[in-house]
Design a protein around this motif. Sequence first.
Motif, PDB file in Angstrom:
ATOM      1  N   SER A 123      68.911  38.028 -15.344  1.00  0.00           N
ATOM      2  CA  SER A 123      67.643  38.116 -16.052  1.00  0.00           C
ATOM      3  C   SER A 123      66.459  37.779 -15.167  1.00  0.00           C
ATOM      4  N   GLY A 124      66.710  36.952 -14.145  1.00  0.00           N
ATOM      5  CA  GLY A 124      65.629  36.530 -13.276  1.00  0.00           C
ATOM      6  C   GLY A 124      64.663  35.588 -13.953  1.00  0.00           C
ATOM      7  N   ALA A 125      65.033  35.050 -15.111  1.00  0.00           N
ATOM      8  CA  ALA A 125      64.145  34.148 -15.839  1.00  0.00           C
ATOM      9  C   ALA A 125      64.642  32.727 -15.731  1.00  0.00           C
ATOM     10  N   ARG A 126      63.745  31.769 -15.905  1.00  0.00           N
ATOM     11  CA  ARG A 126      64.148  30.380 -15.941  1.00  0.00           C
ATOM     12  C   ARG A 126      63.212  29.617 -16.859  1.00  0.00           C
ATOM     13  N   PRO A 127      63.714  28.526 -17.491  1.00  0.00           N
ATOM     14  CA  PRO A 127      62.849  27.806 -18.421  1.00  0.00           C
ATOM     15  C   PRO A 127      61.751  27.071 -17.689  1.00  0.00           C
ATOM     16  N   ASP A 128      60.567  26.984 -18.302  1.00  0.00           N
ATOM     17  CA  ASP A 128      59.541  26.142 -17.722  1.00  0.00           C
ATOM     18  C   ASP A 128      59.515  24.821 -18.473  1.00  0.00           C
ATOM     19  N   HIS A 129      58.616  23.921 -18.109  1.00  0.00           N
ATOM     20  CA  HIS A 129      58.647  22.582 -18.660  1.00  0.00           C
ATOM     21  C   HIS A 129      58.151  22.529 -20.090  1.00  0.00           C
ATOM     22  N   ASP A 130      57.559  23.586 -20.609  1.00  0.00           N
ATOM     23  CA  ASP A 130      57.091  23.607 -21.983  1.00  0.00           C
ATOM     24  C   ASP A 130      58.069  24.318 -22.900  1.00  0.00           C
ATOM     25  N   GLY A 131      59.257  24.648 -22.391  1.00  0.00           N
ATOM     26  CA  GLY A 131      60.244  25.316 -23.203  1.00  0.00           C
ATOM     27  C   GLY A 131      60.108  26.822 -23.196  1.00  0.00           C
ATOM     28  N   GLY A 132      59.107  27.363 -22.539  1.00  0.00           N
ATOM     29  CA  GLY A 132      58.966  28.807 -22.429  1.00  0.00           C
ATOM     30  C   GLY A 132      59.808  29.334 -21.286  1.00  0.00           C
ATOM     31  N   ARG A 133      59.607  30.582 -20.944  1.00  0.00           N
ATOM     32  CA  ARG A 133      60.391  31.162 -19.860  1.00  0.00           C
ATOM     33  C   ARG A 133      59.464  31.997 -18.986  1.00  0.00           C
ATOM     34  N   THR A 134      59.731  31.978 -17.701  1.00  0.00           N
ATOM     35  CA  THR A 134      59.022  32.869 -16.797  1.00  0.00           C
ATOM     36  C   THR A 134      60.024  33.860 -16.250  1.00  0.00           C
ATOM     37  N   ASP A 135      59.599  35.097 -16.157  1.00  0.00           N
ATOM     38  CA  ASP A 135      60.498  36.134 -15.672  1.00  0.00           C
ATOM     39  C   ASP A 135      59.686  37.136 -14.859  1.00  0.00           C
ATOM     40  N   GLU A 136      60.217  38.328 -14.675  1.00  0.00           N
ATOM     41  CA  GLU A 136      59.529  39.317 -13.849  1.00  0.00           C
ATOM     42  C   GLU A 136      58.156  39.673 -14.410  1.00  0.00           C
ATOM     43  N   ALA A 137      57.994  39.596 -15.732  1.00  0.00           N
ATOM     44  CA  ALA A 137      56.689  39.897 -16.329  1.00  0.00           C
ATOM     45  C   ALA A 137      55.636  38.875 -15.914  1.00  0.00           C
ATOM     46  N   ASP A 138      56.078  37.685 -15.495  1.00  0.00           N
ATOM     47  CA  ASP A 138      55.156  36.640 -15.034  1.00  0.00           C
ATOM     48  C   ASP A 138      54.957  36.654 -13.521  1.00  0.00           C
ATOM     49  N   GLY A 139      55.648  37.553 -12.844  1.00  0.00           N
ATOM     50  CA  GLY A 139      55.475  37.657 -11.403  1.00  0.00           C
ATOM     51  C   GLY A 139      56.659  37.195 -10.583  1.00  0.00           C
ATOM     52  N   ARG A 140      57.731  36.773 -11.224  1.00  0.00           N
ATOM     53  CA  ARG A 140      58.926  36.431 -10.445  1.00  0.00           C
ATOM     54  C   ARG A 140      59.507  37.715  -9.843  1.00  0.00           C
ATOM     55  N   VAL A 141      60.109  37.589  -8.661  1.00  0.00           N
ATOM     56  CA  VAL A 141      60.613  38.786  -7.979  1.00  0.00           C
ATOM     57  C   VAL A 141      62.092  38.618  -7.647  1.00  0.00           C
ATOM     58  N   PRO A 142      62.877  39.667  -7.800  1.00  0.00           N
ATOM     59  CA  PRO A 142      64.274  39.614  -7.373  1.00  0.00           C
ATOM     60  C   PRO A 142      64.363  39.742  -5.857  1.00  0.00           C
ATOM     61  N   ASN A 143      65.501  39.353  -5.322  1.00  0.00           N
ATOM     62  CA  ASN A 143      65.717  39.504  -3.884  1.00  0.00           C
ATOM     63  C   ASN A 143      65.596  40.974  -3.484  1.00  0.00           C
ATOM     64  N   GLY A 144      65.040  41.198  -2.317  1.00  0.00           N
ATOM     65  CA  GLY A 144      64.935  42.554  -1.809  1.00  0.00           C
ATOM     66  C   GLY A 144      63.690  43.289  -2.243  1.00  0.00           C
ATOM     67  N   THR A 145      62.769  42.601  -2.901  1.00  0.00           N
ATOM     68  CA  THR A 145      61.529  43.243  -3.327  1.00  0.00           C
ATOM     69  C   THR A 145      60.672  43.611  -2.118  1.00  0.00           C
ATOM     70  N   THR A 146      60.092  44.799  -2.146  1.00  0.00           N
ATOM     71  CA  THR A 146      59.202  45.241  -1.073  1.00  0.00           C
ATOM     72  C   THR A 146      57.830  45.574  -1.644  1.00  0.00           C
ATOM     73  N   VAL A 147      56.897  45.872  -0.766  1.00  0.00           N
ATOM     74  CA  VAL A 147      55.534  46.188  -1.207  1.00  0.00           C
ATOM     75  C   VAL A 147      55.449  47.556  -1.876  1.00  0.00           C
ATOM     76  N   PHE A 148      56.546  48.283  -1.925  1.00  0.00           N
ATOM     77  CA  PHE A 148      56.553  49.610  -2.551  1.00  0.00           C
ATOM     78  C   PHE A 148      57.154  49.594  -3.957  1.00  0.00           C
ATOM     79  N   ASP A 149      57.526  48.421  -4.455  1.00  0.00           N
ATOM     80  CA  ASP A 149      58.176  48.324  -5.766  1.00  0.00           C
ATOM     81  C   ASP A 149      57.140  48.239  -6.891  1.00  0.00           C
ATOM     82  N   ASP A 150      56.599  49.402  -7.247  1.00  0.00           N
ATOM     83  CA  ASP A 150      55.542  49.473  -8.253  1.00  0.00           C
ATOM     84  C   ASP A 150      55.980  48.995  -9.631  1.00  0.00           C
ATOM     85  N   GLU A 151      57.288  49.036  -9.911  1.00  0.00           N
ATOM     86  CA  GLU A 151      57.743  48.685 -11.255  1.00  0.00           C
ATOM     87  C   GLU A 151      57.687  47.183 -11.515  1.00  0.00           C
ATOM     88  N   LEU A 152      57.481  46.397 -10.463  1.00  0.00           N
ATOM     89  CA  LEU A 152      57.435  44.948 -10.623  1.00  0.00           C
ATOM     90  C   LEU A 152      55.991  44.471 -10.748  1.00  0.00           C
TER      91      LEU A 152
END
Length: 219
Positions: free
Chosen positions: A58-87
């Motif tokens: 999922s690439g998500a992890r809990p934050d200290h307020d009980g919410g979650r951060t994931d790719e929609a918040d700017g987290r990136v999976p391994n291997g991300t390049t400057v050409f990955d427009d979908e992120l």
Amino acid sequence: MSQHRPAPQAARGPRTVVLALLAAGAAVLALASCLTTPATSSPAAPASTASHEPAAASGARPDHDGGRTDEADGRVPNGTTVFDDELPAVAGLDPALLAALRAAATDAERDGVTFSVTSGWRSPQYQDQLLREAVAQYGSAAEAARWVATADTSSHVSGDAVDLGQTGATEWLSAHGAAYGLCPVYRNEPWHYELRPDAPDDGCPPLYDDPSQDPRLRR
């Protein structure tokens, strides 16, 4: 006629005693079985409290307020390049910065160098999470400020900064980055790059020791 005599009483005595003892023993065992209280089973040990780590996919992890951060918040999976427009971490970068990164990355690939992105645009929620983690790690807000800006001042939240992985990109950019306007900003973060439009003519400006020395972050 011969007279049948019963066996002497003494001959039957031991057997009788043995049988009597066996009967008595059986009775004692039966009585003991009835009187014995069943053992009480010991209480089960409390279940250990497992940390709820998110699924790696999922690439998500809990934050200290009980919410979650994931790719929609700017987290990136391994291997991300400057050409990955979908992120969002890439697509959310300032267009001029992204264009410069892609031009540099295209030329760097000819030298066998890939620009790997470890962080780009971040949501304010993600930036706040990183700042809280930095305060916990370094022990004070003042020390954390040497590494992580607030959401109000962060150049990542505004989309004006990118962090590049140690894949040879920083070495390549130290020699060629100014020609594209790509400059390191902080001495303690050689992976952090921002766009400086005057750099092709004037070169990159002097480095700040760390983000706490950057006047743009002192709001």
